[in-house]
Design an enzyme around this catalytic site. Structure first.
Site, mmCIF file in Angstrom:
data_model
loop_
_atom_site.group_PDB
_atom_site.id
_atom_site.type_symbol
_atom_site.label_atom_id
_atom_site.label_comp_id
_atom_site.label_asym_id
_atom_site.label_seq_id
_atom_site.Cartn_x
_atom_site.Cartn_y
_atom_site.Cartn_z
ATOM 1 N N LEU A 150 1.073 -1.152 -0.168
ATOM 2 C CA LEU A 150 0.165 -0.014 -0.130
ATOM 3 C C LEU A 150 0.751 1.329 -0.030
ATOM 4 O O LEU A 150 1.643 1.525 0.976
ATOM 5 C CB LEU A 150 -0.792 0.050 1.341
ATOM 6 C CG LEU A 150 -1.934 1.006 1.343
ATOM 7 C CD1 LEU A 150 -3.046 0.873 0.213
ATOM 8 C CD2 LEU A 150 -2.717 0.968 2.724
ATOM 9 N N HIS A 151 0.930 2.105 -1.147
ATOM 10 C CA HIS A 151 1.929 3.058 -1.166
ATOM 11 C C HIS A 151 1.387 4.408 -2.010
ATOM 12 O O HIS A 151 1.742 5.605 -1.576
ATOM 13 C CB HIS A 151 3.137 2.519 -1.749
ATOM 14 C CG HIS A 151 3.222 2.526 -3.222
ATOM 15 N ND1 HIS A 151 2.772 1.407 -3.868
ATOM 16 C CD2 HIS A 151 3.525 3.530 -4.029
ATOM 17 C CE1 HIS A 151 2.797 1.555 -5.044
ATOM 18 N NE2 HIS A 151 3.359 2.772 -5.416
ATOM 19 N N ARG A 152 0.154 4.133 -2.728
ATOM 20 C CA ARG A 152 -0.074 5.308 -3.677
ATOM 21 C C ARG A 152 -0.618 6.527 -2.747
ATOM 22 O O ARG A 152 -1.281 6.270 -1.797
ATOM 23 C CB ARG A 152 -0.972 4.747 -4.743
ATOM 24 C CG ARG A 152 -0.496 3.873 -5.631
ATOM 25 C CD ARG A 152 -1.583 3.881 -6.961
ATOM 26 N NE ARG A 152 -0.866 2.984 -7.912
ATOM 27 C CZ ARG A 152 0.058 3.391 -8.863
ATOM 28 N NH1 ARG A 152 0.292 4.606 -8.833
ATOM 29 N NH2 ARG A 152 0.762 2.412 -9.593
ATOM 30 N N ARG A 178 6.612 5.644 2.645
ATOM 31 C CA ARG A 178 5.444 6.518 2.476
ATOM 32 C C ARG A 178 4.478 6.175 3.539
ATOM 33 O O ARG A 178 3.949 7.077 4.105
ATOM 34 C CB ARG A 178 4.892 6.736 1.079
ATOM 35 C CG ARG A 178 3.750 7.655 1.187
ATOM 36 C CD ARG A 178 2.897 7.294 -0.354
ATOM 37 N NE ARG A 178 3.515 8.090 -1.315
ATOM 38 C CZ ARG A 178 3.001 9.443 -1.546
ATOM 39 N NH1 ARG A 178 2.157 10.022 -0.931
ATOM 40 N NH2 ARG A 178 3.637 10.097 -2.602
ATOM 41 N N ASP A 225 -1.768 -1.616 -4.109
ATOM 42 C CA ASP A 225 -2.562 -0.847 -5.200
ATOM 43 C C ASP A 225 -1.185 -0.511 -6.016
ATOM 44 O O ASP A 225 -1.165 0.654 -6.765
ATOM 45 C CB ASP A 225 -2.713 0.659 -4.362
ATOM 46 C CG ASP A 225 -1.662 1.092 -3.521
ATOM 47 O OD1 ASP A 225 -0.480 0.333 -3.531
ATOM 48 O OD2 ASP A 225 -1.617 2.136 -2.501
#
Length: 363
Positions: free
Chosen positions: A206-208, A239, A280
């Site tokens: 999960l990073h967007r 992030r 994502d």
């Protein structure tokens, strides 16, 4: 032929591994410029070492910043590097700020630009990656498309005469490492000590920005992951860790287990060992497909629509809209029984990339 590869982020290093190996079997002069967009060792150094990529010839050390600052800083730093080398091609990869900066710097100096992974479209103009990939395609002289769908997108935008279908170079690396893992010649899955090794698990990333920068959305996604009835191993991007800490969101609790970002061989081994993927990421959707693991994508769209065929990938932008049982049923669905297509190539795309550059430099 002199080719300069400009890379700066984790997915680009995987693509570079295949391209550098293909150039290694030729007499061509291939130089590597690392912009430093990803500078965390887990997102950079481990890929060069783990995938046997030659050390960068130039490291710009750009670091983080807003999209404008990062792109502009990279562009300014690249100008003298490209001017001094005057390569026959500047080869840019994917859809990052480094990609766009490399394309712009070369184009403004009248150095031919080739774009690897050209023609991908999400049609979501809120994504910074969508702006980067569209602008790069229109600035480039040679468009190295990974799929027939990508060629169709380029044709629709009037760019067919610059497009060459090469296949996807990430397939070259993914399939090679998959075979090594299955033969027992590569690394084992990288799993947190907190996970019960006897239980099946899901693997997640999960990073967007659209998922991590809003505290309510990030909290809801973490709740959705922790609410599943099976353990989830979450490889935490810097992030994600920074945003969760600033919002006061606890990640490592319940059946959610946090690991560091994984070197590529460990990533392949972990996906193969899992019962499915939640992500994502663009690249991981495709890798799950290649490794025959079902994927649930936490987005409204995908650049890889081929993965949706047959139910291998499912788009779930908001798990709350499904309800807890439907969400659980989606991520735990069995693998489709129908055979997969192989739309991303045969694992020899990097050789075709080198050949395309050879063919077009003479023109």
């Amino acid at each position: 032929m002199k080719v300069m590869s400009v890379v700066g982020a984790r997915p680009q290093f995987v693509k570079l591994a295949a391209v550098a190996a293909a150039f290694g079997n030729t007499e061509h002069h291939h130089t590597i410029v690392h912009t430093g967009q990803h500078y965390d060792a887990d997102l950079s150094d481990v890929f060069f070492h783990g995938l046997s990529i030659p050390e960068p010839d130039v490291h710009l050390g750009v670091g983080s910043g807003t999209h404008g600052v990062q792109t502009g800083t990279t562009l300014a730093a690249l100008d003298p590097v490209i001017a001094a080398a005057r390569p026959d091609w500047v080869l840019v990869y994917g859809d990052t700020n480094s990609t766009l900066a490399g394309a712009l710097s070369a184009a403004k100096q009248h150095v031919p630009v080739a774009h690897l992974e050209a023609g991908l479209r999400s049609f979501n103009r809120r994504m910074p990656e969508e702006h980067n990939r569209v602008l790069t395609d229109h600035a480039a002289d040679l468009l190295l498309a990974p799929t027939e769908e990508a060629v169709r997108h380029l044709t629709a935008e009037g760019l067919a005469d610059r497009a060459v279908l090469t296949g996807d170079v990430m397939v070259d690396v993914c399939l090679r490492l998959r075979d090594k893992v299955l033969r027992g010649e590569a690394t084992a899955p990288a799993l947190p000590a907190s996970r019960n090794a006897r239980k099946p698990y899901l693997f997640a990333t999960l990073h967007r920005a659209e998922n991590t920068d809003d505290p309510d959305r990030l909290a809801a996604l973490v709740d959705a992951l922790t609410g599943l009835p099976v353990p989830v191993v979450l490889a935490a991007h810097p992030r994600l860790l920074a945003r969760a800490a600033s919002f006061g969101i606890k990640l490592d609790h319940g059946l959610l287990h946090i690991s560091r970002p994984l070197p590529y061989a460990e990533l392949i081994a972990t996906v193969l060992d899992s019962r499915g993927v939640i992500t994502d990421s663009g690249g991981l959707q495709k890798e799950a497909y290649l490794l025959e693991r079902v994927c649930t994508t936490l987005r409204t769209e995908t650049e890889w629509p081929e993965t949706l065929r047959g139910g291998w990938n499912a788009l779930v932008p908001d798990p709350r809209e499904l309800g807890s049982q439907a969400w659980s049923d989606t991520v735990l669905r069995p693998a489709p029984k129908s055979s997969r297509d192989m739309p991303y190539g045969d694992g020899k795309a990097a050789v075709r990339v080198v050949r395309a550059l050879e063919d077009h430099v003479a023109r």
